[in-house]
Design a protein around this motif. Structure first.
Motif, PDB file in Angstrom:
ATOM      1  N   ALA A 142       0.860  -1.191   0.000  1.00 35.35           N
ATOM      2  CA  ALA A 142       0.000   0.000   0.000  1.00 35.35           C
ATOM      3  C   ALA A 142       0.889   1.232   0.000  1.00 35.35           C
ATOM      4  O   ALA A 142       1.961   1.243   0.615  1.00 35.35           O
ATOM      5  N   SER A 143       0.447   2.267  -0.709  1.00 36.82           N
ATOM      6  CA  SER A 143       1.246   3.493  -0.743  1.00 36.82           C
ATOM      7  C   SER A 143       1.205   4.175   0.613  1.00 36.82           C
ATOM      8  O   SER A 143       0.229   4.103   1.348  1.00 36.82           O
ATOM      9  N   ARG A 144       2.301   4.812   0.929  1.00 37.40           N
ATOM     10  CA  ARG A 144       2.373   5.603   2.149  1.00 37.40           C
ATOM     11  C   ARG A 144       2.249   7.055   1.738  1.00 37.40           C
ATOM     12  O   ARG A 144       2.816   7.474   0.741  1.00 37.40           O
ATOM     13  N   TYR A 145       1.547   7.799   2.537  1.00 41.56           N
ATOM     14  CA  TYR A 145       1.404   9.210   2.224  1.00 41.56           C
ATOM     15  C   TYR A 145       1.609   9.988   3.501  1.00 41.56           C
ATOM     16  O   TYR A 145       1.015   9.680   4.522  1.00 41.56           O
ATOM     17  N   HIS A 146       2.459  10.968   3.416  1.00 37.12           N
ATOM     18  CA  HIS A 146       2.744  11.780   4.582  1.00 37.12           C
ATOM     19  C   HIS A 146       1.925  13.053   4.536  1.00 37.12           C
ATOM     20  O   HIS A 146       1.744  13.652   3.478  1.00 37.12           O
ATOM     21  N   LYS A 147       1.471  13.458   5.693  1.00 36.26           N
ATOM     22  CA  LYS A 147       0.746  14.719   5.792  1.00 36.26           C
ATOM     23  C   LYS A 147       1.682  15.860   5.418  1.00 36.26           C
ATOM     24  O   LYS A 147       2.888  15.776   5.642  1.00 36.26           O
ATOM     25  N   PRO A 148       1.118  16.953   4.899  1.00 41.17           N
ATOM     26  CA  PRO A 148       1.967  18.122   4.652  1.00 41.17           C
ATOM     27  C   PRO A 148       2.450  18.708   5.976  1.00 41.17           C
ATOM     28  O   PRO A 148       1.874  18.436   7.033  1.00 41.17           O
ATOM     29  N   LEU A 149       3.500  19.485   5.898  1.00 38.45           N
ATOM     30  CA  LEU A 149       4.006  20.150   7.099  1.00 38.45           C
ATOM     31  C   LEU A 149       3.105  21.322   7.459  1.00 38.45           C
ATOM     32  O   LEU A 149       2.543  21.973   6.565  1.00 38.45           O
ATOM     33  N   PRO A 150       2.964  21.629   8.735  1.00 39.77           N
ATOM     34  CA  PRO A 150       2.174  22.811   9.114  1.00 39.77           C
ATOM     35  C   PRO A 150       2.954  24.076   8.752  1.00 39.77           C
ATOM     36  O   PRO A 150       4.179  24.043   8.627  1.00 39.77           O
ATOM     37  N   PRO A 151       2.267  25.180   8.574  1.00 43.12           N
ATOM     38  CA  PRO A 151       2.956  26.443   8.306  1.00 43.12           C
ATOM     39  C   PRO A 151       3.881  26.801   9.467  1.00 43.12           C
ATOM     40  O   PRO A 151       3.637  26.447  10.611  1.00 43.12           O
TER      41      PRO A 151
END
Length: 168
Positions: free
Chosen positions: A69-78
């Motif tokens: 399964a692909s892994r996806y990382h959350k974007p960084l917070p500002p």
């Protein structure tokens, strides 16, 4: 890359997009290497099995099925969230992580107590530094602000560090 065994001529890789059902009789890929790369998109999942083909043409049994399964990382917070009081209310400024092209929007949260958060706005991503004016802030109140990033797929980052200000 190299073959692990001199007795193996090629490897047949079988792939399917759902857990149910059998693999196709025809291999998805045949290679003489003991590695291969298959790129998965966001939230994509695949199942693989392999057979080796001996130098004499004999075919091995199908390997155990492997789920990937692909892994996806959350974007960084500002970063560097800053507050300033002016005639229009509280101006919330923040910096991006330099990859604003991957960010669709920013969500601004406000609270009257540290740790509590209520979304008050969503601002479209345009450029490397953004701001929002909270015109609903009332004199005499202390406000806590947080900002999060939302990527093009709708995945939201964790909230930024808390910053606070008291309206005069």
């Amino acid at each position: 890359m190299h073959r692990i065994s001199e007795q193996v001529a090629t490897y047949r890789i079988y792939r399917k997009d759902t857990e149910a059902g059998e693999f196709d009789e025809k291999a998805w890929l045949e290679t003489d290497m003991n590695e291969f790369v298959d790129t998965l998109s966001y939230e994509e999942q695949r199942w693989y099995a392999i057979r080796s083909v001996g130098v004499s043409g004999t075919l091995s049994a199908l390997s155990p099925v492997v789920e990937v399964a692909s892994r996806y990382h959350k974007p960084l917070p500002p970063g560097s969230v800053r507050l300033m009081v002016d005639e229009g209310g509280v101006t919330v400024n923040w910096d991006t992580d330099g990859e604003s092209g991957k960010i669709r929007s920013y969500r601004i949260y406000r609270a009257l107590a540290s740790g509590g958060m209520e979304a008050i706005a969503e601002v479209e991503s345009v450029g490397e530094q953004l701001s929002y004016v909270d015109k609903a802030a009332k004199a005499g109140n202390r406000y806590y602000y947080y900002v999060s990033s939302i990527d093009r797929r709708g995945v939201e980052s964790e909230a930024s560090e808390e910053v606070s200000i008291t309206m005069p």
